[in-house]
Enzyme design. Sequence first.
Site, mmCIF file in Angstrom:
data_model
loop_
_atom_site.group_PDB
_atom_site.id
_atom_site.type_symbol
_atom_site.label_atom_id
_atom_site.label_comp_id
_atom_site.label_asym_id
_atom_site.label_seq_id
_atom_site.Cartn_x
_atom_site.Cartn_y
_atom_site.Cartn_z
ATOM 1 N N ASN A 1 -1.721 -10.873 8.120
ATOM 2 C CA ASN A 1 -2.744 -9.865 8.333
ATOM 3 C C ASN A 1 -4.109 -10.360 7.865
ATOM 4 O O ASN A 1 -4.257 -10.783 6.716
ATOM 5 C CB ASN A 1 -2.380 -8.604 7.523
ATOM 6 C CG ASN A 1 -3.340 -7.471 7.777
ATOM 7 O OD1 ASN A 1 -3.317 -6.870 8.847
ATOM 8 N ND2 ASN A 1 -4.191 -7.172 6.811
ATOM 9 N N GLU A 2 -5.062 -10.316 8.747
ATOM 10 C CA GLU A 2 -6.478 -10.557 8.419
ATOM 11 C C GLU A 2 -6.709 -11.700 7.424
ATOM 12 O O GLU A 2 -7.238 -11.486 6.315
ATOM 13 C CB GLU A 2 -7.103 -9.285 7.841
ATOM 14 C CG GLU A 2 -7.104 -8.122 8.786
ATOM 15 C CD GLU A 2 -7.834 -6.906 8.221
ATOM 16 O OE1 GLU A 2 -8.208 -6.931 7.034
ATOM 17 O OE2 GLU A 2 -8.025 -5.946 8.954
ATOM 18 N N HIS B 1 1.063 -9.354 4.319
ATOM 19 C CA HIS B 1 -0.102 -8.456 4.409
ATOM 20 C C HIS B 1 -0.769 -8.401 3.020
ATOM 21 O O HIS B 1 -0.474 -7.517 2.208
ATOM 22 C CB HIS B 1 0.339 -7.068 4.875
ATOM 23 C CG HIS B 1 -0.784 -6.161 5.296
ATOM 24 N ND1 HIS B 1 -0.800 -5.497 6.501
ATOM 25 C CD2 HIS B 1 -1.914 -5.793 4.669
ATOM 26 C CE1 HIS B 1 -1.906 -4.759 6.598
ATOM 27 N NE2 HIS B 1 -2.591 -4.919 5.494
ATOM 28 N N GLN C 1 0.802 -1.223 0.000
ATOM 29 C CA GLN C 1 0.000 0.000 0.000
ATOM 30 C C GLN C 1 0.839 1.279 0.000
ATOM 31 O O GLN C 1 0.343 2.336 -0.345
ATOM 32 C CB GLN C 1 -0.946 -0.006 1.205
ATOM 33 C CG GLN C 1 -1.984 -1.122 1.105
ATOM 34 C CD GLN C 1 -2.903 -1.163 2.305
ATOM 35 O OE1 GLN C 1 -2.610 -1.854 3.277
ATOM 36 N NE2 GLN C 1 -4.009 -0.452 2.255
HETATM 37 C C1 FCB Z 1 -7.570 -3.239 6.941
HETATM 38 C C2 FCB Z 1 -6.365 -3.701 6.122
HETATM 39 C C3 FCB Z 1 -5.461 -2.553 5.759
HETATM 40 C C4 FCB Z 1 -6.257 -1.370 5.266
HETATM 41 C C5 FCB Z 1 -7.303 -0.992 6.273
HETATM 42 C C6 FCB Z 1 -8.135 0.227 5.921
HETATM 43 O O1 FCB Z 1 -8.583 -4.194 6.968
HETATM 44 O O2 FCB Z 1 -5.609 -4.614 6.891
HETATM 45 O O3 FCB Z 1 -4.542 -3.017 4.810
HETATM 46 O O4 FCB Z 1 -6.794 -1.653 4.040
HETATM 47 O O5 FCB Z 1 -8.193 -2.082 6.437
#
Ligand code: FCB
Length: 447
Positions: A203-204, A159, A64
């Site tokens: 990440n997520e 990520h 990003q």
């Molecule tokens: C999260 C993501 C991050 C960004 C934020 C706004 O869910 O992990 O990369 O996009 O949202």
Amino acid sequence: MKSLNKNVLVIIIVITMLFCCLMSSFCSVLSFKYNNPHGHEISDEEILIFPENFLWGAATASYQVEGGNVNSSWWRFEQEEGRIKNGDRTDGIINHYGRYEEDFDLASKLSLNSYRFSIEWSRIEPQKGEFDEKEIEHYRDVLQALKDRDIKPMVTLWHHSVPAWFEDLGGWERGENVDYYTEYVNYVVANLSEEVELWLTMNEPMAYITCGYVSAKWPPAKQDLTQVPGLFSNLTLAHKEAYSIIHEKDANAQVGIAEHSSYIVPYHEKNILENIIASTIDYAWVHYLIDIVKDELDFIGVHYYYKQSINLSLAKDVLTKDPEEIENQSLDRAYYPEGLYEVLLKYKRYEKPIYITEIGVPDYHEIDRNQFIREHVREMYYAIQDGVDVRGFYYWSLLDCFEWSEGYDAEFGLIDVNLETQERTIKDESWEYALIAGCNCVYNDEL
Ligand code: FCB
């Protein structure tokens, strides 16, 4: 004989009905209990002080902010027409890769003592099995620049962006591909572990699965629900393996995973079905995964952005209302600081340290960022008072950046980046966070 069969059938039906009633009352009681907000008292202290050594940070992700990640699956994706809002591109726009020192100077100005960033796998291993020493050197320099400014790093190993070659081999869909990830983790950890104590393996993962394979708005953009169970088990396995690799290299390392946790509630407090759906989604989306990996977690990274309400009365409107109106209502993603307190209390049962690894608001939101931060920090304070071991708060994001398929429309940054000139300016709305981080405290203006 016939009438006996009939009686047996009736008995079976009655027992089944009783069983279903019992189960549904059981589920409703459980879900009402689960969704019931705890709430908290308001402190009468004017200044709320945080524990010593609390980490106040901001977060970014390599794809990003860096620019030029030409070997990533996202690079390929962003070239395809219609994938990214306004046709936005990452190349040469934010350039944190080239300007990280300047960005860290600004982070210091904001009194931040920690920074969460991710390593770009597609830079480290641009082709399968070829590791690029020059890139690991770059991240070594990044870590040194943080050290020079007394900013503690938290490093995310993955990520959302994977190397294109990994995606071409089936990515996370194939169990045997987990080995590629562990080879990459091995390489990074062998090179950087001396400078890093806090690691996030990923990440997520649930957001990756949903956006990549359900809504298909991220690569690999497949709408294929049959992949979900396999992805889930491969990702949890990858986390566990990465956890062991990091600990083999450094017994003192702290390893976690970052999870997206909105505050999911029934829109109508007393509606049984909405209650059951809300608690089921919350469990399936967040806590199921944590339950599976909890023995391989030193801490939990919690992301909190908004409250989401389950509103079944909307279902019957779907056919009659304007789709845009429905979309706005059904998202119902509301700014709701008290939700952070409730979400944190749900994590208490794991008895693990918690870092809020992302929380933030885009510029377009009507809420003032100062107020947003102050109110959420205050709710975090109450969660700590009520026994949740929160050790850090990372605002998303340090910089305005590429918001995946939203392009540059959602600017969350503490620091504005001029997309033409790359010039950086701390936003007026970020200074209250600097005060909070500087004093390790927040003003209690609720009094
Ligand atoms: C999260 C993501 C991050 C960004 C934020 C706004 O869910 O992990 O990369 O996009 O949202």
